[in-house]
Design a protein around this motif. Sequence first.
Motif, PDB file in Angstrom:
ATOM      1  N   ALA A 436       0.741  -0.895  -0.069  1.00 28.32           N
ATOM      2  CA  ALA A 436      -0.047   0.206   0.175  1.00 28.32           C
ATOM      3  C   ALA A 436       0.333   0.837  -0.015  1.00 28.32           C
ATOM      4  N   ALA A 437       1.868   1.539   0.532  1.00 30.10           N
ATOM      5  CA  ALA A 437       3.423   2.394   1.361  1.00 30.10           C
ATOM      6  C   ALA A 437       3.072   2.643  -0.360  1.00 30.10           C
ATOM      7  N   LEU A 438       4.026   1.593  -1.245  1.00 27.14           N
ATOM      8  CA  LEU A 438       4.826   1.867  -2.072  1.00 27.14           C
ATOM      9  C   LEU A 438       3.915   1.817  -3.496  1.00 27.14           C
ATOM     10  N   SER A 439       2.624   1.099  -4.046  1.00 31.41           N
ATOM     11  CA  SER A 439       1.436   1.189  -4.715  1.00 31.41           C
ATOM     12  C   SER A 439       0.894   2.892  -4.833  1.00 31.41           C
ATOM     13  N   SER A 440       0.935   3.634  -3.951  1.00 33.21           N
ATOM     14  CA  SER A 440       0.360   5.217  -3.908  1.00 33.21           C
ATOM     15  C   SER A 440       1.335   6.058  -3.844  1.00 33.21           C
ATOM     16  N   GLY A 441       3.380   5.263  -3.558  1.00 36.34           N
ATOM     17  CA  GLY A 441       3.898   6.320  -3.861  1.00 36.34           C
ATOM     18  C   GLY A 441       4.535   6.128  -5.346  1.00 36.34           C
ATOM     19  N   SER A 442       5.752   6.828  -5.832  1.00 29.38           N
ATOM     20  CA  SER A 442       6.247   6.865  -6.985  1.00 29.38           C
ATOM     21  C   SER A 442       6.772   5.812  -7.381  1.00 29.38           C
ATOM     22  N   ALA A 443       6.735   4.812  -6.621  1.00 31.55           N
ATOM     23  CA  ALA A 443       6.753   3.480  -7.236  1.00 31.55           C
ATOM     24  C   ALA A 443       5.584   2.847  -8.456  1.00 31.55           C
ATOM     25  N   GLY A 444       4.322   3.290  -7.836  1.00 30.85           N
ATOM     26  CA  GLY A 444       3.427   2.510  -8.538  1.00 30.85           C
ATOM     27  C   GLY A 444       2.749   0.964  -8.160  1.00 30.85           C
ATOM     28  N   PHE A 445       2.084   0.880  -8.903  1.00 27.92           N
ATOM     29  CA  PHE A 445       1.051  -0.943  -8.607  1.00 27.92           C
ATOM     30  C   PHE A 445       2.907  -1.616  -9.479  1.00 27.92           C
TER      31      PHE A 445
END
Length: 475
Positions: A436-445
Amino acid sequence: MTATALPTTATRTLSPTLTRTGLMTVLLGAALAPIDLFIVNVALPTIGTDLRAGTAALEWIVAGYGIAFALLLVVGGRLGDAFGRRRLFTVGLAAFTVTSLICGLAPNATVLVLARVAQGGAAALMVPQVLSIIQATTSGERRARVLGYYGATGGISMVIGQLLGGVLVSVDLAGAGWRPIFLVNVPIGLAGLLLARRTLPETRASNPVGVDRWGTVLLGTTLLTLLVPVMEGRALGWPIWCWVLLAACPLAAAGFVVVERRMEARGGNPLLPTSLARLPSMRHGMAIAVPFFGGFGGFMFVYALTLQDGLHLGPLAAGLALTPMAVAYLVFALLSSRLVARFGRRVMIAGAAIQLLGLLLLIGTVLLTWPNLGVLTLAPGTLIAGAGQGMIAPTLFRLVLSQIPTESAGAGSGVMVTAQQTSLALGAATLGTLFAALSSGSAGFQGAVVTTTAIQAALTLCIAVGARRLTDPRS
């Protein structure tokens, strides 16, 4: 991917014969619990949209069920020994049916989470009775054959859960959306109750073991002080109470160990005997079980969200995308007994290597074809990973439990299954929070799914190394 504790105490059988219909009834009960674990994964994005539930709430829908099941599993087995296994099977199935109805009618995420916790508790009353009834009412070659049917039930349930969840949500019966995935349990449960009353013999232990109340409370406290801040902390901005709970977790764990040691030293029957941890087979087995089942729980949660929220596949397509993994798991789980008889612990090492290959293939597929992923492009990676998982899970239980003294077999399997269910919940919570933290940031899904899959690949590599320390059953 479920199992349950073996009975340990002497049994007084009132009606010793388990008919074919009775066998179908107990296997139905054994199937309901894992089906409800896998059927929910496919429906998570739809539930989140309909109930406006965030990732933390979705994690609780999965983890709450698993924690309650893990925590009360041994307790359920002991209650069945004391009060009658058919009676506890019936009570558990009735409670499972009622809580499924509440899940299906839940007006908001809070009610759904609480109902899922209660549903996990009901499953913990029902499932331990299955093996106990089989052990008490069969013998010889028939028992071996029936136990084979029981072992296959977990893999079949995994396939059914994936497909049934996708179909029920996609069909959208009467505009009910995700709700039929729970409501379908109601007629099945009612039929099971009628069959149980007519076909199951009543058995109970002649010297039942009491319930370890303090051990149960402290183990529950340990799990909750870890999981609550992990799942809620990010969404709430990490308030001070989250850190307080995290600090309390090791204290609760230490208290649990002290209480269990004292009870065992007094000749009592602790929830999870600490003496088993000193056995090399159990120690090495737990070192494999925790990362394996934790990685699997996280994988199923992450890919359910990725397929629907990230790739915008429908629930049916998402279920089909993970079905190759479920089918491969089932096939290789059925073959694992023969493979272990011939190759011993090398089956575990080979399974870990195959799973690692499948995960690496999935990472490469996501990197090269995103966002044009579909059922066919994911199939090679999920198929290979599922084959490896099917070689690892049943072999792990066999290798560990075969080295445990006969008088401790039930306690040993209880430890393993509790670790299994707890790890599934922890995996969904920890990898789900990271996702959830990564997907909502610059990394995306794309970056989020690659990172979490890479973590599972690293855990699989550790499993391959750890499997070399397990005792070969042929030696």
